[in-house]
Design a protein around this motif. Structure first.
Motif, mmCIF file in Angstrom:
data_model
loop_
_atom_site.group_PDB
_atom_site.id
_atom_site.type_symbol
_atom_site.label_atom_id
_atom_site.label_comp_id
_atom_site.label_asym_id
_atom_site.label_seq_id
_atom_site.Cartn_x
_atom_site.Cartn_y
_atom_site.Cartn_z
ATOM 1 N N ASP A 86 0.599 -1.326 -0.285
ATOM 2 C CA ASP A 86 0.049 -0.022 0.305
ATOM 3 C C ASP A 86 0.999 0.851 0.279
ATOM 4 N N TYR A 87 1.367 1.843 -0.895
ATOM 5 C CA TYR A 87 1.981 2.944 -1.149
ATOM 6 C C TYR A 87 1.497 4.128 -1.936
ATOM 7 N N ASP A 88 1.368 5.543 -1.753
ATOM 8 C CA ASP A 88 1.274 6.927 -2.422
ATOM 9 C C ASP A 88 2.629 7.920 -1.876
ATOM 10 N N GLY A 89 3.141 8.105 -2.517
ATOM 11 C CA GLY A 89 4.519 8.393 -2.110
ATOM 12 C C GLY A 89 4.275 10.031 -3.107
ATOM 13 N N THR A 92 4.895 8.930 -6.735
ATOM 14 C CA THR A 92 3.035 8.952 -7.188
ATOM 15 C C THR A 92 2.259 9.494 -7.964
ATOM 16 N N ARG A 93 2.004 10.302 -6.814
ATOM 17 C CA ARG A 93 1.467 11.289 -6.750
ATOM 18 C C ARG A 93 1.471 12.307 -7.724
ATOM 19 N N TRP A 98 6.458 10.617 -13.329
ATOM 20 C CA TRP A 98 5.407 9.247 -13.956
ATOM 21 C C TRP A 98 6.415 8.414 -14.103
ATOM 22 N N ALA A 99 7.372 8.425 -15.125
ATOM 23 C CA ALA A 99 8.450 7.653 -15.559
ATOM 24 C C ALA A 99 9.570 7.347 -14.253
ATOM 25 N N LEU A 138 1.836 3.803 -11.615
ATOM 26 C CA LEU A 138 3.390 4.542 -12.648
ATOM 27 C C LEU A 138 2.661 4.276 -13.817
ATOM 28 N N ASN A 139 1.287 5.143 -14.568
ATOM 29 C CA ASN A 139 1.543 4.091 -15.962
ATOM 30 C C ASN A 139 1.640 6.041 -16.256
#
Ligand SMILES: Cc1cc2nc3c(=O)[nH]c(=O)nc-3n(C[C@H](O)[C@H](O)[C@H](O)COP(=O)(O)OP(=O)(O)OC[C@H]3O[C@@H](n4cnc5c(N)ncnc54)[C@H](O)[C@@H]3O)c2cc1C
Length: 636
Positions: A86-89, A92-93, A98-99, A138-139
């Motif tokens: 469960d990752y929200d950093g 990713t935000r 994104w890359a 990550l897209n």
């Protein structure tokens, strides 16, 4: 426990012929033997007592998270199992990063599929997300719908009119799309769905191109001269159009807004009936071989277990780890994506009989289509070196270095004022549709993305290579072919160890349509050459970097295309179809696996034909439709 006990009965019958001591020894083993058997050969007879959840969903990407949240909102008890954390950093935000998310090893898995086939032996880096929210964390955030004819094609293939464009666009797009870039006077757009879709926040919606940068407005005029595109985006109702790339971004906050946010929102709304297990890898489906009822899953707890993870142990074997089982009262929904879903089916005895028997896996359902029909959007980069470091955004982008730990001026700008920074976007400047011969009316074959970086595609060390060229010194046109027909690719397990990665063959251009697609790329490259050398924009161009002047003839360009093709939308490996008539169909129009009860698949693998130009939004819409199918079945 039926199948667990039968061996014990035969053992005790045999024991009668031996001495009392032997009987005592055997009986004394029973308490030890029973639990061991229960763990290694779980079966459906245990289900009633142990069932906790109505539904178990395996995988939390766009497919799994959409169906799981819809079921939870309808008050079913749902367990969503995700192999990753469960990752929200910050990475990713932040859309502009994104890359860089691909450098975040605990949430990334890297595959190396064969571009063509194992015999040709050319592999390419192919990252995916193994994290809560799946690859949508990550897209590249592009959030486009499909051509209406593609939904109608699924309706025709399956005979299920609920897949028609009328139904999919009329009923499911409004559930999904919260169009934040649409103007208030637009009547044909949806603004109340759960997926925020926006143009880059820093641009603010504008009907005019409104580009103040001289280089980019010159480029746009040059395109306009050749393609007659209207600078007023609202007048471009046809597909022959430029457009701001719609992205899964919350425009008010300038952050990624996707599956992760959806999961968390529903988790807070339904804390008692929506449960999430992260760092949990499902290794097998529990299916009764006689009744063919699916009743649960076998799983292993732990992080980075799958060997596509750069952090996985190469020697990890299922034989040496603790396995557990969880049962569902109603159904199991597999949503592991285009490679892990067919892998899980094959490991569980559903797949091509020859493959399964070769590996010693008992065949529960001979389904030769599992792992076949793989398709891809082929992509090629056309790149020019610019004469100067042009600031080609209507925002400060000087010295963007995409570094979250050092003094990146763009990151500082973003943190101070997210919605004014280019990091609130995926860095695309603008996009156009373009068709090459043969033209299909109202269905362009390609979309071009204009990006101010030297982006040669996602391949080994691509981020490190790209970082050598300062932002804004190169202009890449990423040409993506959207109507590929090649379905020869495949994915097969190579061992019975669920942590091993499968063999993946993409087979680009290998079908009879291959030469047509290569030729379309050649036409697009020639169009771009003309654009960058014979227009006013040429004064900004230093030289053509890729393909480069050494590639001139069709033959030379074809060789370049074969070497540089890549893609990141692999799909269709459990194809939906008419399961009565199509021997390769894996699921029916309601995503139920042929010949197996209580088992559905809901992810990118079920599309019979690769959707649109970008798959995420079509997966959202398809998953909403499948959720309805499940809810209707449960309530009837
Ligand atoms: C770098 C990159 C850029 C992309 N850019 C875009 C874009 O701009 N726009 C777009 O539309 N699409 C894009 N895509 C593609 C898009 O993100 C995927 O097609 C989409 O996420 C697929 O959704 P899915 O639900 O089928 O699978 P996934 O998103 O891959 O999710 C599957 C999930 O299931 C989990 N899982 C798998 N097996 C198991 C198991 N056995 N046990 C437990 N959990 C399991 C995985 O960990 C994963 O989290 C991109 C993809 C990548 C990687």
């Amino acid at each position: 426990m039926r199948t667990d006990i039968s061996p014990l009965i035969s053992v005790s019958v045999l024991a009668c012929t031996f001495t009392t001591i032997a009987v005592v020894i055997i009986l004394s083993l029973i308490p030890v033997y029973l639990p061991t058997r229960q763990l290694t050969v779980p079966d459906c007879a245990a289900r009633k007592a142990a069932s906790v959840y109505d539904y178990i969903v395996v995988g939390s990407g766009p497919g799994g998270s959409t169906v799981a949240t819809r079921l939870a909102l309808n008050n079913f008890s749902v367990l969503l199992i995700e192999a990753g954390p469960d990752y929200d950093g910050g990475d990713t935000r932040t859309p502009g990063f994104w890359a860089q998310t691909q450098l975040n090893l605990p949430i990334t898995i890297n595959f190396y599929p064969y571009l063509y086939s194992k015999e040709n032996d050319t592999t390419i880096l192919y990252p995916r997300g193994m994290t809560l929210g799946g690859s949508a964390q990550l897209n590249a955030l592009v959030a486009m719908t499909v051509n209406p004819s593609e939904w109608d094609n699924i309706a025709a293939i399956t005979g299920d009119s609920n897949w028609s464009s009328q139904n999919m666009i009329g009923k499911y797009q409004p559930l999904v799309e919260n169009c934040q870039y649409c103007l208030n006077n637009d009547t044909d757009t949806n603004k109340n769905g759960w997926a925020d879709i926006s143009a880059p926040a820093y641009r603010k919606p504008s009907p005019q191109l409104n580009i103040t940068n001289p280089a980019i407005s010159t480029l746009f005029e040059a395109i306009n001269e050749r393609l007659n595109y209207n600078p007023n985006v609202n007048e471009n109702k046809s597909y022959d159009s430029w457009f701001y790339l719609p992205q899964s971004i919350n425009q008010d906050e300038g952050i990624r807004s996707s599956t992760y946010k959806r999961i968390k929102t529903v988790q807070s709304l339904r804390p008692s009936n929506f449960h999430i297990w992260t760092n949990t890898f499902v290794t097998k489906l529990i299916i009764d071989p006689t009744t063919k009822n699916t009743c649960g899953v076998q799983y292993v707890k732990g992080s980075n277990l799958y060997k596509a993870s750069p952090l996985a142990s190469p020697s990890l074997n299922i034989k040496n780890v603790k396995k557990s089982v969880i049962y569902a009262k109603r159904e199991i929904i597999v949503s592991g994506g285009q490679w892990l879903s067919p892998q899980l089916l094959q490991l569980s005895g559903i797949g091509d009989r020859t493959l399964l028997e070769k590996l010693g896996i008992p065949v529960i359902q001979d389904l030769p289509g599992v792992g076949k029909n793989q398709q891809e959007h082929s992509e090629i980069s056309y790149i020019v070196k610019l004469k100067t470091n042009e600031n080609i955004y209507e925002s400060n982008n000087s010295n963007c270095i995409f570094n979250k730990t050092s003094n990146d001026p763009c990151l500082i700008d973003y943190l101070n004022n997210p919605t004014a920074s280019i990091y609130s976007s995926n860095l695309n400047i603008f996009s156009i549709f373009r068709s090459a011969e043969p033209i299909v009316p109202n269905f362009p074959d390609s979309v071009f993305l204009f990006v101010p970086q030297r982006f040669t595609g996602i391949r080994t060390n691509w981020l490190q290579t790209m970082a050598q060229y300062p932002f804004g010194t190169y202009l890449t046109v990423d040409i993506e072919l959207g109507r590929n027909k090649n379905n020869l690719g495949n994915v097969y397990i190579q061992s019975t160890n669920p942590f091993d990665t499968p063999l993946i063959e993409m087979k680009h251009f290998q079908d009879e349509n291959g030469p047509v697609e290569v030729n379309q790329f050649i036409q697009h490259i020639r169009f771009l050459r003309d654009l960058f050398t014979n227009s006013q924009f040429s004064k900004y161009v230093d030289y053509e970097d890729l393909p480069g002047s050494q590639f001139q003839t069709d033959e030379q360009l074809s060789a370049f295309i074969y070497e540089y093709v890549w893609g990141h939308h692999a799909c269709c490996t459990n194809k939906m179809g008419n399961t009565e008539t199509d021997p390769l169909a894996v699921v029916n129009s309601k995503a139920q696996v042929k010949g197996i009860n209580n088992l559905r698949i809901c992810d990118i693998s079920i599309f019979p034909v690769i959707p649109g130009y970008y798959p995420m939004v079509p997966i959202f819409m398809a998953a909403e439709k499948i959720a309805d199918d499940i809810i209707i079945a449960a309530k009837s």
